[in-house]
Each structure stands twice: as C-alpha cells, then as structure tokens.
Design an enzyme around this catalytic site. Structure first.
Site, PDB file in Angstrom:
ATOM      1  N   ASP A 182      -1.254  -7.623  -1.977  1.00 49.34           N
ATOM      2  CA  ASP A 182       0.129  -7.161  -1.987  1.00 49.34           C
ATOM      3  C   ASP A 182       0.270  -6.172  -3.160  1.00 49.34           C
ATOM      4  O   ASP A 182      -0.589  -6.139  -4.057  1.00 49.34           O
ATOM      5  CB  ASP A 182       1.057  -8.372  -2.178  1.00 49.34           C
ATOM      6  CG  ASP A 182       2.475  -7.971  -2.491  1.00 49.34           C
ATOM      7  OD1 ASP A 182       3.021  -7.138  -1.739  1.00 49.34           O
ATOM      8  OD2 ASP A 182       3.042  -8.483  -3.479  1.00 49.34           O
ATOM      9  N   ASP A 238       3.858  -4.829  -4.765  1.00 53.90           N
ATOM     10  CA  ASP A 238       4.978  -5.078  -5.680  1.00 53.90           C
ATOM     11  C   ASP A 238       4.942  -6.496  -6.227  1.00 53.90           C
ATOM     12  O   ASP A 238       4.983  -7.470  -5.477  1.00 53.90           O
ATOM     13  CB  ASP A 238       6.310  -4.818  -4.972  1.00 53.90           C
ATOM     14  CG  ASP A 238       6.525  -3.337  -4.743  1.00 53.90           C
ATOM     15  OD1 ASP A 238       6.395  -2.581  -5.719  1.00 53.90           O
ATOM     16  OD2 ASP A 238       6.796  -2.943  -3.604  1.00 53.90           O
TER      17      ASP A 238
END
Ligand code: XBP
Ligand code: MG
Length: 272
Positions: A10, A12
């Site tokens: 991922d 953020d």
C-alpha cells in the site's frame, strides 16, 4: 516454493505518513489557493479518511457545507479543480523533503530485490502521487522495481473494495495466498482480506488502534522487531540487525492456514 512470492505495498500511510504530512496540508493549501475559507484540522481529516479517494473526500465534505456550490455539476467541477491543485501541492511537499519513507520500508524493499521476491504497489491514491513519492525516494527508474503498479485510476472501486488487489494478483498471475499485503489502515486491511491476501499491518498515525483481527501479523513498524504479534525473536534474519526481514514474513506465512479469512491468535510466542 517459499511464500510469499510477492509483497504488495500500500502507499498512503504504509510507505510514508502521507495523509498527516502530505495530503492534509496539501488539501488546505488548495483551499487557500482558491480563496476558500475552508481548513481541515487533524481531527476532521481523521473522520474524512473513512472516505477513500481525495476527490470523493472533497465531495463528501462539501455535502456538509452551506457555502459549497449548490449545483451538483458545480460541486463536481470544484472538487476536480481542488483535487488537481491538492495533488500539485502534495508533489511539492514530497520534493521539499517532507515525506520520508517510514523506517524499515527501504530495507525490506532492498531485501526483496536482493532475494528476487517480486513487489507490487497496490494503492487507490492517484498515480501522480505515487510517481512523486517513489520518484523522489527510489529515483526516476522506481517503477522498474515493481512487477505491478495498481493505482486509483486503474479501478472503478477504491479500497476497502478488493478490486485493486484482485487486479494486481491477476496481473502477477498469483493466487491470493501467494502474496502478502502491507497495509496501515482498516480500509486497506479490508481490501486485501476481501481479496484473500494475508496482511502485514503497520498502523499509521491516523489508525493507531487498528486491530489484529484477520491479519497475518501486526507491529509498530518494519524497523522494529519488538511489538509484533506474533512475536519475533530478537535477532533478525541477517543474524542480528533490527527490523522485519523476509524470513520473518515467511515464518508468519507458515503459521497461517491458507483459508482466506483465517486470522492469527493473540498469543505471544517466541517464534518465528
Ligand atoms: C489512500 C486514499 C487516497 C489518499 C489521497 O489510498 O484513500 O485517497 O488519501 O489520494 P491508499 P488521492 O492507502 O490505498 O494509498 O487524492 O490521489 O485520492
Ligand atoms: Mg494506506
């Protein structure tokens, strides 16, 4: 064949504290640039984060504001303009050095490269933000380090929908159990789990209480060996340096039955 065959990152909150130190100040700069009297504080932004997608977040907030355009088309146009400005300010913050990678991220990426374990980016942020962040930290050839890069523009439904993970698995030709996702938030964990991908959870500043339920392992950060559940032995896979190593992830994978919704027990044992 040792698992995992791929690590799916991922962006953020997982690679860097981008929400607190990047997107939030960038949104506020965009508001100021357009002369809008709007300013999101940390607490409000924490609530708004349950809406994934920056443009969608803006539209959600505008729905509560009397001074937002009344017409849906005007509201949509303003959200698009603000979102584009926000992403420009975000890139500026990255370039200014305000968004370092979270400790331990680079080391694990380098270990994957050294051991030939594939990596992917699976995010629902805009591609331009990934380009800004990883171009800054990994150099202009950053994309060559990843076998797949799935961004917000590539999916119809953002996290917590599993579509981004399903697409990455399809492009990699892997089954869900052959990959491990690295996530920081409940929405990210939900997306990966709904796709059947086991998750390593390192909560970011906005999600300190993200639970252990359903994840392969949870810990304070990839640079630490203490604080992880299931527990890690003190020495690392390279014989002593700190941080989480691929061998630790392999050992966690061996603890995990392959069923999609399987979780780990909240029991601290001195393995792996
Ligand atoms: C995080 C998101 C994004 C960012 C803002 O996605 O929900 O919307 O908050 O980026 P992830 P955009 O954790 O999957 O990276 O403004 O580009 O949407
Ligand atoms: Mg995240």
């Amino acid at each position: 064949m040792d698992l995992p065959r791929a690590l799916l990152w991922d962006v953020d909150g997982t690679l860097a504290e981008t929400e607190r130190d990047g997107h939030l100040p960038a949104f506020n700069r965009a508001f100021a640039e357009l002369g809008l009297p709007w300013c999101w504080d940390q607490a409000l932004y924490g609530e708004l984060l349950h809406v994934t997608g920056g443009r969608e977040r803006l539209l959600h907030d505008m729905a509560t504001r009397a001074d937002a355009p009344a017409e849906p088309a005007a509201r949509e146009a303003l959200a698009r303009e603000l979102h584009a400005l926000k992403n420009r300010h975000y890139a500026g913050l990255v370039q200014a050095g305000g968004l370092p990678l979270r400790p331990g991220v680079r080391a694990l990426m380098d270990e994957c490269a050294a051991q030939g374990v594939a990596m992917g980016i699976v995010t629902t942020t805009s591609r331009s933000n990934v380009q800004a962040l990883l171009g800054c930290h990994l150099g202009p050839q950053w994309a060559q380090r990843f076998a797949v890069v799935v961004c917000g523009e590539d999916v119809e439904r953002k996290k917590p929908d599993p579509q981004a993970y399903a697409l990455a698995l399809q492009m990699l030709g892997l089954t869900p159990g052959e990959a491990v996702a690295l996530e920081d938030s409940p929405a990210g964990v939900a997306a990966a789990r709904a796709a059947g991908v086991p998750v390593l959870l390192t909560p970011s500043a906005y999600f300190p209480d993200s639970g252990l339920a359903g994840v392969l392992a949870r810990g304070p950060g990839l640079q630490h060996r203490n604080g992880w559940q299931p527990c890690l032995a003190e020495a690392g896979g390279d014989g002593g340096s700190g941080g989480v190593h691929l061998d630790d992830i392999r050992a966690w994978c061996r603890l995990q039955p392959p069923a999609p919704a399987a979780g780990v027990k909240e029991v601290c044992s001195p393995s792996p």
